[in-house]
Design a protein around this motif. Structure first.
Motif, PDB file in Angstrom:
ATOM      1  N   ARG A 154       0.833  -1.209   0.000  1.00 23.36           N
ATOM      2  CA  ARG A 154       0.000   0.000   0.000  1.00 23.36           C
ATOM      3  C   ARG A 154       0.867   1.259   0.000  1.00 23.36           C
ATOM      4  O   ARG A 154       1.919   1.320   0.653  1.00 23.36           O
ATOM      5  CB  ARG A 154      -0.917   0.000   1.219  1.00 23.36           C
ATOM      6  CG  ARG A 154      -2.045  -1.005   1.116  1.00 23.36           C
ATOM      7  CD  ARG A 154      -2.863  -1.069   2.384  1.00 23.36           C
ATOM      8  NE  ARG A 154      -4.071  -1.873   2.187  1.00 23.36           N
ATOM      9  CZ  ARG A 154      -4.923  -2.179   3.151  1.00 23.36           C
ATOM     10  NH1 ARG A 154      -4.702  -1.762   4.401  1.00 23.36           N
ATOM     11  NH2 ARG A 154      -5.989  -2.908   2.881  1.00 23.36           N
ATOM     12  N   LEU A 155       0.382   2.271  -0.683  1.00 26.33           N
ATOM     13  CA  LEU A 155       1.131   3.527  -0.787  1.00 26.33           C
ATOM     14  C   LEU A 155       1.105   4.310   0.519  1.00 26.33           C
ATOM     15  O   LEU A 155       2.113   4.886   0.934  1.00 26.33           O
ATOM     16  CB  LEU A 155       0.543   4.373  -1.919  1.00 26.33           C
ATOM     17  CG  LEU A 155       1.214   5.724  -2.172  1.00 26.33           C
ATOM     18  CD1 LEU A 155       2.665   5.539  -2.603  1.00 26.33           C
ATOM     19  CD2 LEU A 155       0.433   6.505  -3.224  1.00 26.33           C
ATOM     20  N   ILE A 156      -0.062   4.378   1.162  1.00 26.95           N
ATOM     21  CA  ILE A 156      -0.201   5.229   2.350  1.00 26.95           C
ATOM     22  C   ILE A 156       0.324   4.483   3.572  1.00 26.95           C
ATOM     23  O   ILE A 156      -0.381   3.705   4.211  1.00 26.95           O
ATOM     24  CB  ILE A 156      -1.669   5.665   2.561  1.00 26.95           C
ATOM     25  CG1 ILE A 156      -2.206   6.308   1.287  1.00 26.95           C
ATOM     26  CG2 ILE A 156      -1.750   6.638   3.743  1.00 26.95           C
ATOM     27  CD1 ILE A 156      -1.390   7.488   0.784  1.00 26.95           C
ATOM     28  N   GLN A 157       1.590   4.725   3.850  1.00 23.06           N
ATOM     29  CA  GLN A 157       2.280   4.160   4.993  1.00 23.06           C
ATOM     30  C   GLN A 157       3.197   5.237   5.569  1.00 23.06           C
ATOM     31  O   GLN A 157       3.492   6.234   4.903  1.00 23.06           O
ATOM     32  CB  GLN A 157       3.083   2.927   4.591  1.00 23.06           C
ATOM     33  CG  GLN A 157       2.221   1.823   3.980  1.00 23.06           C
ATOM     34  CD  GLN A 157       3.020   0.588   3.634  1.00 23.06           C
ATOM     35  OE1 GLN A 157       3.813   0.117   4.439  1.00 23.06           O
ATOM     36  NE2 GLN A 157       2.824   0.070   2.432  1.00 23.06           N
ATOM     37  N   ILE A 158       3.623   5.035   6.779  1.00 22.12           N
ATOM     38  CA  ILE A 158       4.413   6.049   7.473  1.00 22.12           C
ATOM     39  C   ILE A 158       5.639   6.493   6.673  1.00 22.12           C
ATOM     40  O   ILE A 158       5.876   7.705   6.532  1.00 22.12           O
ATOM     41  CB  ILE A 158       4.794   5.560   8.888  1.00 22.12           C
ATOM     42  CG1 ILE A 158       3.572   5.660   9.802  1.00 22.12           C
ATOM     43  CG2 ILE A 158       5.966   6.348   9.461  1.00 22.12           C
ATOM     44  CD1 ILE A 158       3.800   5.139  11.211  1.00 22.12           C
TER      45      ILE A 158
END
Length: 235
Positions: A154-158
């Motif tokens: 996934r793109l939305i990571q910390i």
């Protein structure tokens, strides 16, 4: 709220190497889309290179700049740019038919405040954008990688948000949207973990007026899917 996935604590170095803003997939390029690329790229396209760019020079004006990562067929991107003529939009995707279609819309609708890139947005962020250069970041309906074993993709990571934040100006915003609830909860957890970001809502935000409903979104709603928007502001 789901538990924080293991990949949220992976190192920045690892994600710089492995994370991608796209999924490779086949798509049919129509003659009109190819013609738009051939005829409009010189005016509205930006080639990738590993040098910082001056966005005001590229757009030939000093105006707030919005980065859009993953624009699909570009219909919503074109509408948003027309809804917000005082803003400039850098729209990035890798898929030829979508790039061609957005360039076609730009030509047909005489939209002057969009530039298009066909490249991995992660590399563009890392190598071409200067710090404090963006007023906003739009990431609408990124691939949810719904199987648990694929969540690490996934793109939305910390680590990726860590890369984005320096590019965002004070009081700039990040606007995310998804129709996958578990991913929405992960997005909320990721953004909430940054002390320099403030949620504009208690949890999920009302859809801002500038974001139109896409065909993809409308189809999902007909199938009973919800859509979750998140809008966070950099303190």
């Amino acid at each position: 709220m789901t538990n924080k996935p293991d990949q949220l604590v992976q190192s920045n170095e690892h994600h710089t190497r492995s994370i991608r803003s796209f999924v490779l997939r086949q798509g049919h390029m129509t003659a009109a889309q190819q013609r738009a690329i051939d005829t409009q790229w010189a005016q509205y396209g930006i080639d990738y290179h590993k040098n910082i760019v001056d966005l005001n020079t590229i757009f030939n004006r000093n105006a707030p700049k919005i980065l859009e990562i993953g624009f699909g067929m570009g219909v919503a991107s074109a509408a948003i740019a027309q809804n917000l003529p005082a803003y400039d939009f850098l729209a990035i995707d890798v898929h030829g038919p979508g790039v061609g279609n957005l360039l076609k819309l730009i030509q047909e609708q005489n939209i002057q405040n969009i530039k298009v890139m066909r490249h991995d947005a992660v590399e563009v962020v890392n190598y071409m954008l200067s710090n404090n250069s963006l007023h906003g970041i739009h990431i609408f309906f990124p691939d949810p990688w719904h199987k648990k074993r694929h969540h690490k993709r996934r793109l939305i990571q910390i680590p990726f948000i860590e890369q984005l934040l320096p590019k965002l100006q004070k009081n700039g915003y990040i606007h995310l949207a998804t129709d996958w609830q578990e991913y929405a909860e992960q997005m909320l957890e990721v953004l909430t973990s940054f002390s320099e970001l403030q949620n504009t809502a208690t949890d999920f935000a009302p859809t801002p007026a500038y974001r139109p409903e896409t065909k993809f979104e409308a189809r999902g709603k007909r199938l009973g899917h919800n859509v979750w928007d998140l809008v966070f502001v950099k303190k």
